[in-house]
Design a protein around this motif. Sequence first.
Motif, PDB file in Angstrom:
ATOM      1  N   SER A 171      37.117  37.420  38.874  1.00  0.00           N
ATOM      2  CA  SER A 171      36.260  38.430  39.449  1.00  0.00           C
ATOM      3  C   SER A 171      34.869  38.304  38.994  1.00  0.00           C
ATOM      4  N   PRO A 172      34.088  39.363  39.436  1.00  0.00           N
ATOM      5  CA  PRO A 172      32.570  39.330  38.904  1.00  0.00           C
ATOM      6  C   PRO A 172      32.476  39.868  37.620  1.00  0.00           C
ATOM      7  N   THR A 173      33.759  40.588  37.164  1.00  0.00           N
ATOM      8  CA  THR A 173      33.789  40.992  35.699  1.00  0.00           C
ATOM      9  C   THR A 173      34.478  40.181  34.714  1.00  0.00           C
ATOM     10  N   GLY A 174      34.774  38.977  35.343  1.00  0.00           N
ATOM     11  CA  GLY A 174      35.394  38.087  34.200  1.00  0.00           C
ATOM     12  C   GLY A 174      37.122  38.167  34.420  1.00  0.00           C
ATOM     13  N   LYS A 175      37.680  39.203  35.192  1.00  0.00           N
ATOM     14  CA  LYS A 175      39.196  39.485  35.239  1.00  0.00           C
ATOM     15  C   LYS A 175      39.960  38.305  36.194  1.00  0.00           C
ATOM     16  N   HIS A 176      40.782  37.990  35.716  1.00  0.00           N
ATOM     17  CA  HIS A 176      41.899  36.869  36.412  1.00  0.00           C
ATOM     18  C   HIS A 176      42.396  37.706  37.633  1.00  0.00           C
ATOM     19  N   TYR A 177      42.656  36.889  38.970  1.00  0.00           N
ATOM     20  CA  TYR A 177      43.240  37.733  40.105  1.00  0.00           C
ATOM     21  C   TYR A 177      44.651  37.058  39.982  1.00  0.00           C
ATOM     22  N   TYR A 178      45.664  37.887  40.653  1.00  0.00           N
ATOM     23  CA  TYR A 178      47.107  37.236  40.416  1.00  0.00           C
ATOM     24  C   TYR A 178      46.790  36.390  41.623  1.00  0.00           C
ATOM     25  N   PRO A 179      47.964  35.163  41.710  1.00  0.00           N
ATOM     26  CA  PRO A 179      48.009  34.349  42.521  1.00  0.00           C
ATOM     27  C   PRO A 179      48.619  34.469  44.075  1.00  0.00           C
ATOM     28  N   ALA A 180      48.718  36.039  44.148  1.00  0.00           N
ATOM     29  CA  ALA A 180      48.997  36.486  45.425  1.00  0.00           C
ATOM     30  C   ALA A 180      47.923  36.122  46.441  1.00  0.00           C
ATOM     31  N   PHE A 181      46.681  36.136  45.772  1.00  0.00           N
ATOM     32  CA  PHE A 181      45.544  35.867  46.338  1.00  0.00           C
ATOM     33  C   PHE A 181      45.501  34.185  46.228  1.00  0.00           C
ATOM     34  N   PRO A 182      45.446  33.346  47.278  1.00  0.00           N
ATOM     35  CA  PRO A 182      45.777  32.014  47.085  1.00  0.00           C
ATOM     36  C   PRO A 182      44.570  31.157  46.834  1.00  0.00           C
ATOM     37  N   TYR A 183      43.888  31.529  45.685  1.00  0.00           N
ATOM     38  CA  TYR A 183      42.849  30.706  45.251  1.00  0.00           C
ATOM     39  C   TYR A 183      43.161  29.351  44.907  1.00  0.00           C
ATOM     40  N   ALA A 184      44.746  28.864  44.494  1.00  0.00           N
ATOM     41  CA  ALA A 184      45.052  27.699  44.195  1.00  0.00           C
ATOM     42  C   ALA A 184      44.695  26.839  45.468  1.00  0.00           C
ATOM     43  N   ALA A 185      44.758  27.359  46.488  1.00  0.00           N
ATOM     44  CA  ALA A 185      44.360  26.678  47.787  1.00  0.00           C
ATOM     45  C   ALA A 185      43.175  26.354  48.153  1.00  0.00           C
ATOM     46  N   TYR A 186      42.495  27.603  47.901  1.00  0.00           N
ATOM     47  CA  TYR A 186      41.134  27.698  48.318  1.00  0.00           C
ATOM     48  C   TYR A 186      40.071  27.075  47.335  1.00  0.00           C
ATOM     49  N   GLN A 187      40.449  26.643  46.179  1.00  0.00           N
ATOM     50  CA  GLN A 187      39.688  25.792  45.398  1.00  0.00           C
ATOM     51  C   GLN A 187      39.366  24.423  46.258  1.00  0.00           C
ATOM     52  N   HIS A 188      39.853  24.218  47.085  1.00  0.00           N
ATOM     53  CA  HIS A 188      39.491  22.875  47.653  1.00  0.00           C
ATOM     54  C   HIS A 188      38.200  23.221  48.876  1.00  0.00           C
ATOM     55  N   MET A 189      37.905  24.420  48.931  1.00  0.00           N
ATOM     56  CA  MET A 189      37.057  24.526  50.030  1.00  0.00           C
ATOM     57  C   MET A 189      35.812  23.776  49.641  1.00  0.00           C
ATOM     58  N   THR A 190      35.064  23.615  50.710  1.00  0.00           N
ATOM     59  CA  THR A 190      33.616  22.838  50.572  1.00  0.00           C
ATOM     60  C   THR A 190      32.525  24.071  50.253  1.00  0.00           C
ATOM     61  N   PRO A 191      31.366  23.657  49.594  1.00  0.00           N
ATOM     62  CA  PRO A 191      30.438  24.871  49.283  1.00  0.00           C
ATOM     63  C   PRO A 191      29.795  25.209  50.441  1.00  0.00           C
ATOM     64  N   GLY A 192      29.824  24.607  51.681  1.00  0.00           N
ATOM     65  CA  GLY A 192      29.374  24.940  52.821  1.00  0.00           C
ATOM     66  C   GLY A 192      30.187  25.889  53.853  1.00  0.00           C
ATOM     67  N   ASP A 193      31.435  25.498  53.602  1.00  0.00           N
ATOM     68  CA  ASP A 193      32.416  26.499  54.254  1.00  0.00           C
ATOM     69  C   ASP A 193      32.545  27.900  53.475  1.00  0.00           C
ATOM     70  N   LEU A 194      32.494  28.068  51.948  1.00  0.00           N
ATOM     71  CA  LEU A 194      32.555  29.091  51.215  1.00  0.00           C
ATOM     72  C   LEU A 194      31.117  29.876  51.506  1.00  0.00           C
TER      73      LEU A 194
END
Length: 241
Positions: A58-81
């Motif tokens: 998060s913007p405050t440095g807090k870890h999100y739970y992986p119910a939010f699929p950032y493990a998949a979204y890590q592959h997004m290109t800067p343009g798509d983000l």
Amino acid sequence: MPCRTGDRSRRPPVLAGGLAFPSDFGTFYAPNISSDATAGIGGWSVEEFASAVTLGVSPTGKHYYPAFPYAAYQHMTPGDLADLFAYMQTLPADATPSLPHDVGFPFNIRRGLGLWKLAFVPEQFVLEAGSPVLERGRYLAEGLAHCAECHTPRNAVGGLDRSAWMAGAPNPSGKGKIPNITPAALDWSEGDLVEYFTSGFTPEYDSAGGEMAEVVENLSQLPRADREAIAAYVKALPAVP
């Protein structure tokens, strides 16, 4: 983003959150990610958005739970983000406060999520892609569409079992099972898959239901070439009984 929408019939969608995700670790609630500057993410920068989506921070440095699929979204290109962020800023603002997650000890200690990420969020894609079509399909299926979040089983602490990639998993709601979509269990042709992603109809003239109906609704809006790339990816998966 149907997971963030309470009333899914509203157009344009209002990303006010509130949808419950029951799991073995407790119940998680989708947060408000509307353009509201206080309750949502209207006050975020694109850099803060990218950190949340691809790193789960998060913007405050807090870890999100992986119910939010950032493990998949890590592959997004800067343009798509950047495009996604720009689009979300055009959607209606909503001041509904986000609900707190109902997660018990020890899973309510977020500090441990940093170690969890190191252990269970590898940066590499799973499928080796030997062609531009498979690369595109992999990007869509393993990244933006995050198919494995439902179709891949998890270990005791919630990490995806990459040795059984897309081989099916228990439904988090406790009702039934998410199907195995590897060639060991799914014998549809690429054409069958493209039609399913377009209309929701199976080769047996059944139709997609439940959450998959909403997935198909979104996939149908992709260019046909993207639906064909996802179909090629599914057919190229290693067979897992």
